[in-house]
Design a protein around this motif. Structure first.
Motif, short mmCIF file in Angstrom:
data_model
loop_
_atom_site.label_atom_id
_atom_site.label_comp_id
_atom_site.label_asym_id
_atom_site.label_seq_id
_atom_site.Cartn_x
_atom_site.Cartn_y
_atom_site.Cartn_z
N LEU A 1 4.86 13.26 2.63
CA LEU A 1 5.38 11.97 3.07
C LEU A 1 4.90 10.88 2.13
CD1 LEU A 1 6.67 10.08 5.25
CD2 LEU A 1 4.43 10.10 6.37
N LEU A 2 5.83 10.07 1.64
CA LEU A 2 5.51 8.87 0.88
C LEU A 2 5.76 7.69 1.81
CD1 LEU A 2 4.85 7.23 -1.64
CD2 LEU A 2 7.26 7.42 -2.29
N LYS A 3 4.70 6.93 2.05
CA LYS A 3 4.78 5.79 2.96
C LYS A 3 4.42 4.52 2.18
CE LYS A 3 2.66 4.00 7.17
NZ LYS A 3 1.63 4.26 8.18
N VAL A 4 5.30 3.51 2.25
CA VAL A 4 5.06 2.23 1.59
C VAL A 4 4.98 1.16 2.68
CG1 VAL A 4 5.91 0.54 -0.08
CG2 VAL A 4 6.37 2.99 -0.43
N SER A 5 3.85 0.45 2.70
CA SER A 5 3.63 -0.62 3.68
C SER A 5 3.43 -1.93 2.94
CB SER A 5 2.40 -0.34 4.53
OG SER A 5 2.53 0.87 5.22
N ALA A 6 3.95 -3.01 3.51
CA ALA A 6 3.76 -4.34 2.95
C ALA A 6 2.84 -5.12 3.89
CB ALA A 6 5.09 -5.07 2.82
N THR A 7 1.87 -5.80 3.32
CA THR A 7 0.97 -6.64 4.10
C THR A 7 1.18 -8.09 3.66
OG1 THR A 7 -0.64 -4.87 4.27
CG2 THR A 7 -1.43 -7.09 4.71
N GLN B 1 0.86 -1.17 0.00
CA GLN B 1 0.00 0.00 0.00
C GLN B 1 0.90 1.23 0.00
OE1 GLN B 1 -2.67 0.60 3.32
NE2 GLN B 1 -4.00 1.85 2.06
N LEU B 2 0.68 2.11 -0.97
CA LEU B 2 1.43 3.36 -1.06
C LEU B 2 0.51 4.50 -0.69
CD1 LEU B 2 2.47 1.34 -3.47
CD2 LEU B 2 3.91 3.29 -3.95
N GLN B 3 1.00 5.39 0.14
CA GLN B 3 0.24 6.56 0.55
C GLN B 3 1.09 7.81 0.37
OE1 GLN B 3 -0.54 5.41 4.63
NE2 GLN B 3 -2.65 4.89 4.10
N LEU B 4 0.48 8.83 -0.23
CA LEU B 4 1.11 10.14 -0.31
C LEU B 4 0.31 11.04 0.63
CD1 LEU B 4 3.21 12.01 -1.52
CD2 LEU B 4 1.64 12.42 -3.43
N ILE B 5 0.98 11.57 1.63
CA ILE B 5 0.32 12.31 2.70
C ILE B 5 0.90 13.71 2.79
CG2 ILE B 5 -0.10 12.36 5.20
CD1 ILE B 5 0.43 9.24 5.07
N LYS B 6 0.02 14.69 2.94
CA LYS B 6 0.49 16.06 3.24
C LYS B 6 0.38 16.24 4.75
CE LYS B 6 0.15 20.96 2.41
NZ LYS B 6 -0.06 21.46 3.75
N GLN B 7 1.52 16.52 5.35
CA GLN B 7 1.56 16.71 6.79
C GLN B 7 1.19 18.15 7.14
OE1 GLN B 7 4.77 13.78 8.38
NE2 GLN B 7 5.71 15.00 6.77
N ARG B 8 0.74 18.35 8.35
CA ARG B 8 0.28 19.67 8.77
C ARG B 8 1.45 20.63 9.03
NH1 ARG B 8 -4.57 21.33 10.29
NH2 ARG B 8 -5.35 19.21 10.40
N PHE B 9 2.51 20.15 9.66
CA PHE B 9 3.63 21.01 10.05
C PHE B 9 4.95 20.40 9.62
CE2 PHE B 9 0.37 21.54 13.38
CZ PHE B 9 0.11 22.87 13.20
#
Length: 78
Positions: free
Chosen positions: A39-45, A25-33
């Motif tokens: 942030l690009l986060k890659v998780s393996a399940t 699962q790849l997520q592109l996240i805009k952080q508040r501060f």
């Protein structure tokens, strides 16, 4: 700066299924501060659970989005 008008939170999400036992699962996240707003986060399940395998921070959206697209393409090739 393009990031000023964007709301914090999940910007893009993509799941890549490799087989019955592995997906990413790849997520592109805009952080508040912070200096690195994106942030690009890659998780393996797997059958054993979920593990974050990569976290990369970026200062601008264009670079973060390019990295997200490149990682999606790379994982779908395997």
């Amino acid at each position: 700066m393009i990031a000023l008008g964007m709301q914090p939170g999940l910007m893009a999400n993509h799941t890549i299924v490799i087989n019955n036992d592995l997906s990413y699962q790849l997520q592109l996240i805009k952080q508040r501060f912070g200096q690195h707003l994106f942030l690009l986060k890659v998780s393996a399940t797997t059958t054993l659970g979920t593990l974050t395998v990569e976290r990369i921070q970026f200062t601008n959206f264009a670079t973060a989005h390019d990295a997200f697209e490149a990682r999606c393409h790379q994982l779908t090739q395997h």
